[in-house]
Design a protein around this motif. Structure first.
Motif, PDB file in Angstrom:
ATOM      1  N   TYR A   1     -34.900  -8.231  22.509  1.00 17.87           N
ATOM      2  CA  TYR A   1     -34.633  -7.548  21.236  1.00 17.87           C
ATOM      3  C   TYR A   1     -34.446  -6.051  21.472  1.00 17.87           C
ATOM      4  O   TYR A   1     -33.485  -5.444  20.990  1.00 17.87           O
ATOM      5  CB  TYR A   1     -35.800  -7.781  20.272  1.00 17.87           C
ATOM      6  N   LEU A   2     -35.340  -5.464  22.225  1.00 20.22           N
ATOM      7  CA  LEU A   2     -35.285  -4.015  22.463  1.00 20.22           C
ATOM      8  C   LEU A   2     -34.087  -3.638  23.346  1.00 20.22           C
ATOM      9  O   LEU A   2     -33.440  -2.624  23.128  1.00 20.22           O
ATOM     10  CB  LEU A   2     -36.582  -3.538  23.126  1.00 20.22           C
TER      11      LEU A   2
ATOM     12  N   GLN B   1     -31.328  -8.690  13.472  1.00 21.98           N
ATOM     13  CA  GLN B   1     -32.538  -9.512  13.329  1.00 21.98           C
ATOM     14  C   GLN B   1     -32.186 -10.980  13.092  1.00 21.98           C
ATOM     15  O   GLN B   1     -32.801 -11.879  13.666  1.00 21.98           O
ATOM     16  CB  GLN B   1     -33.389  -8.980  12.179  1.00 21.98           C
TER      17      GLN B   1
ATOM     18  N   PHE C   1     -26.230   1.338   9.144  1.00 20.04           N
ATOM     19  CA  PHE C   1     -27.407   1.021   9.950  1.00 20.04           C
ATOM     20  C   PHE C   1     -28.196  -0.166   9.373  1.00 20.04           C
ATOM     21  O   PHE C   1     -28.607  -1.067  10.111  1.00 20.04           O
ATOM     22  CB  PHE C   1     -28.313   2.264  10.063  1.00 20.04           C
TER      23      PHE C   1
ATOM     24  N   TYR D   1     -16.851  -1.759  15.162  1.00 25.12           N
ATOM     25  CA  TYR D   1     -15.833  -2.773  14.901  1.00 25.12           C
ATOM     26  C   TYR D   1     -15.900  -3.397  13.508  1.00 25.12           C
ATOM     27  O   TYR D   1     -14.932  -3.957  13.035  1.00 25.12           O
ATOM     28  CB  TYR D   1     -15.891  -3.875  15.966  1.00 25.12           C
ATOM     29  N   TYR D   2     -17.066  -3.367  12.872  1.00 19.07           N
ATOM     30  CA  TYR D   2     -17.186  -3.999  11.552  1.00 19.07           C
ATOM     31  C   TYR D   2     -17.580  -2.993  10.474  1.00 19.07           C
ATOM     32  O   TYR D   2     -17.868  -3.371   9.356  1.00 19.07           O
ATOM     33  CB  TYR D   2     -18.209  -5.150  11.604  1.00 19.07           C
ATOM     34  N   LYS D   3     -17.629  -1.721  10.840  1.00 18.06           N
ATOM     35  CA  LYS D   3     -17.959  -0.637   9.889  1.00 18.06           C
ATOM     36  C   LYS D   3     -19.298  -0.883   9.193  1.00 18.06           C
ATOM     37  O   LYS D   3     -19.479  -0.526   8.020  1.00 18.06           O
ATOM     38  CB  LYS D   3     -16.842  -0.488   8.819  1.00 18.06           C
TER      39      LYS D   3
ATOM     40  N   SER E   1     -28.788  -3.599  11.329  1.00 22.52           N
ATOM     41  CA  SER E   1     -30.148  -4.018  11.710  1.00 22.52           C
ATOM     42  C   SER E   1     -30.442  -5.421  11.203  1.00 22.52           C
ATOM     43  O   SER E   1     -31.029  -6.243  11.909  1.00 22.52           O
ATOM     44  CB  SER E   1     -31.211  -3.095  11.104  1.00 22.52           C
ATOM     45  N   ASP E   2     -30.031  -5.687   9.948  1.00 21.18           N
ATOM     46  CA  ASP E   2     -30.256  -7.024   9.375  1.00 21.18           C
ATOM     47  C   ASP E   2     -29.556  -8.086  10.213  1.00 21.18           C
ATOM     48  O   ASP E   2     -30.133  -9.127  10.529  1.00 21.18           O
ATOM     49  CB  ASP E   2     -29.710  -7.102   7.938  1.00 21.18           C
TER      50      ASP E   2
ATOM     51  N   ASN F   1     -21.190  -1.143  14.082  1.00 22.33           N
ATOM     52  CA  ASN F   1     -20.725  -0.005  13.300  1.00 22.33           C
ATOM     53  C   ASN F   1     -19.263   0.315  13.643  1.00 22.33           C
ATOM     54  O   ASN F   1     -18.443   0.583  12.786  1.00 22.33           O
ATOM     55  CB  ASN F   1     -21.637   1.189  13.591  1.00 22.33           C
TER      56      ASN F   1
ATOM     57  N   ILE G   1     -26.040  -2.395  17.442  1.00 24.04           N
ATOM     58  CA  ILE G   1     -25.879  -1.677  16.169  1.00 24.04           C
ATOM     59  C   ILE G   1     -24.669  -0.740  16.244  1.00 24.04           C
ATOM     60  O   ILE G   1     -23.856  -0.681  15.320  1.00 24.04           O
ATOM     61  CB  ILE G   1     -27.183  -0.912  15.814  1.00 24.04           C
ATOM     62  N   VAL G   2     -24.523  -0.049  17.352  1.00 24.64           N
ATOM     63  CA  VAL G   2     -23.380   0.860  17.529  1.00 24.64           C
ATOM     64  C   VAL G   2     -22.070   0.062  17.539  1.00 24.64           C
ATOM     65  O   VAL G   2     -21.077   0.433  16.912  1.00 24.64           O
ATOM     66  CB  VAL G   2     -23.533   1.685  18.830  1.00 24.64           C
ATOM     67  N   TRP G   3     -22.090  -1.081  18.224  1.00 27.90           N
ATOM     68  CA  TRP G   3     -20.900  -1.934  18.312  1.00 27.90           C
ATOM     69  C   TRP G   3     -20.479  -2.447  16.938  1.00 27.90           C
ATOM     70  O   TRP G   3     -19.314  -2.435  16.571  1.00 27.90           O
ATOM     71  CB  TRP G   3     -21.193  -3.096  19.264  1.00 27.90           C
TER      72      TRP G   3
ATOM     73  N   ARG H   1     -30.640  -3.933  21.188  1.00 26.95           N
ATOM     74  CA  ARG H   1     -30.617  -3.495  19.781  1.00 26.95           C
ATOM     75  C   ARG H   1     -29.652  -2.326  19.535  1.00 26.95           C
ATOM     76  O   ARG H   1     -28.712  -2.426  18.751  1.00 26.95           O
ATOM     77  CB  ARG H   1     -32.023  -3.121  19.337  1.00 26.95           C
ATOM     78  N   ASP H   2     -29.866  -1.214  20.203  1.00 29.45           N
ATOM     79  CA  ASP H   2     -29.079  -0.009  19.902  1.00 29.45           C
ATOM     80  C   ASP H   2     -27.589  -0.235  20.173  1.00 29.45           C
ATOM     81  O   ASP H   2     -26.734   0.127  19.376  1.00 29.45           O
ATOM     82  CB  ASP H   2     -29.579   1.171  20.742  1.00 29.45           C
TER      83      ASP H   2
END
Lengths: 251, 176
Positions: B22-23, B49, B41, B36-38, B45-46, B34, B30-32, B26-27
């Motif tokens: 998970y760790l 998870q 955060f 490619y799928y806009k 994150s949802d 953001n 989230i960046v990816w 994660r980052d």
């Protein structure tokens, strides 16, 4: 065994989908006629589902606890951009720019990374039609095919789907067969099936459009892909946003 | 640790492995998402998870026994489906809520049921609770549970499972 424990076992096995057809019919009959049995059924259903959902909720709680100690990488990304003394790099930059111009000049027709787009957007469609049953070695081909599919044994799944398709051309069988072909990089094969589904099918239409558009991209058939992507954007389906992004990339 | 050991470790209840995975991704994920799928955060994150829960479920249920790709590719594959599902269900909920508020009522009923199940499990006793969680949440087979909990044989485990379920039902029925 107590009568109520027998009923409980019967209900539990029914919910797991492992009863023989005659036993299933008995349960369904009793659900219509026996209110006590029906109440037990509803409770067991809520409890077994509830245990599963509680477990997932606990796991999510654990992830949230981990998150509490972590930052927002989208903000950190912006913060992480440091001031740079660019004058030190002017010489190198000039060489780099010259190099880039040559690359662009010599490869103007191959700027689109078809493979890259495909890799970024292709994710095999989940099995949402035939639940895999635990502990059951079903003899039925359809269960066998989806059992392989769920365990990501796509080559084995494809063989069973082919067997089924000799007699049964049901649309969802064709669609999932196309998925197994895409996973095995047989894009021409997948294209044939998906085009067939779009020309005469009634189900899995938007999914077929999406996966066929990706197949066209992978085969560098941009025009055909554009037409499907536009259609997905116009339909406003869940694929619309991703379709828009791909259009930007191929334009 | 190779992928086979990772999967076996998670299946055997080593929670540290799932936390480390998970760790680790994660980052980056989230960046990816953001990019490619806009996703903002919160949405990213949802989705992360949800995909990790799905990854865990796939292992525990035996749907994932071996990785044919690397773990990151597998997780991103689930992630792509999850973002679409999430957006599709949000769109559906939005149109549904415009027509009526039954959905909210249903959510409350569902939450009430979940609270009752949780309370009943807490009152059940540790041994029964563990057995039922192993079976219904971790999707272990009766044979595996027999070994893990050191019961005499599979019949004993099966019998106990139904006794525990029956007991849980009685407690559940008495919770108002």
């Amino acid at each position: 065994m107590e009568e109520s424990q027998k009923d409980l076992e019967l209900i539990d096995r029914y919910l797991e989908g492992v009863l023989a057809e005659e036993e299933q019919a008995v349960v369904e009959q009793r659900l219509q006629e026996d209110t006590e049995f029906k109440a037990m059924f509803e409770d067991i259903k809520s409890l077994t589902k509830g245990i599963e959902e509680l477990g997932n909720a606990k796991l999510k709680r654990k992830f949230k606890e981990l998150d509490a100690n972590l930052g927002n990488p989208l903000k950190d990304k912006k913060v992480a951009v440091k001031e740079v003394n660019w004058t030190r790099y002017i010489g190198w930059a000039a060489v780099l720019v010259a190099g880039l111009f040559s690359i662009i000049y010599f490869s103007s027709r191959s700027q689109i990374s078809h493979e890259g787009i495909y890799e970024d957007y292709f994710a095999i469609y989940d099995n949402v039609v035939v639940p895999t049953k635990r502990g059951v070695d079903s003899l039925e081909l359809i269960n066998q095919a989806f059992a392989h599919y769920d365990t990501r044994e796509y080559a084995a799944a494809a063989l069973v789907f082919e067997e089924i398709l000799k007699k049964d051309k049901t649309e969802y069988i064709q669609f999932y067969y196309a998925m197994t072909l895409m996973e095995q990089q047989d894009w021409e094969g997948a294209k044939l099936i998906l085009e067939g589904l779009l020309s005469g099918g009634e189900n899995f239409i938007r999914q077929s459009k999406w996966y066929l558009a990706l197949t066209y991209i992978r085969l560098k058939e941009e025009e055909q892909s554009r037409s499907l992507l536009n259609s997905l954007i116009e339909d406003g389906t869940s694929y619309a946003e991703a379709a828009g992004e791909i259009m930007e990339r191929i334009n | 640790m190779d992928n086979g050991s990772l999967i076996a470790g998670i299946k055997n209840g080593n929670d540290k492995i799932i936390e480390d995975i998970y760790l680790k991704y994660r980052d980056e994920f989230i960046v990816w998402l953001n990019k490619y799928y806009k996703s903002d955060f919160d949405e990213a994150s949802d989705v992360y998870q949800l995909l990790m829960v799905q990854f865990y479920e796939n292992i525990m249920s035996g749907r994932l026994v071996e990785l044919t790709s690397d773990i990151k590719t597998y997780l991103y594959g689930i992630g792509k489906n999850k973002i679409r599902e999430l957006r599709e269900s949000s769109a559906r909920e939005l149109s549904f809520n415009l027509e009526s508020d039954i959905s909210t009522e249903e959510v409350l009923i569902q939450e009430g049921k979940m609270n009752r199940v949780e309370q009943a499990l807490d009152e059940l006793g540790e041994a029964c609770k563990r057995l039922l969680e192993l079976y219904y949440y971790q999707k272990r087979s009766v044979a595996e549970i027999t070994v893990t909990l050191e019961y005499k044989n599979a019949d004993t485990t099966k019998n106990l499972k139904y006794k525990c379920l029956g007991r849980l039902r009685k407690i559940y029925a008495n919770i108002v």
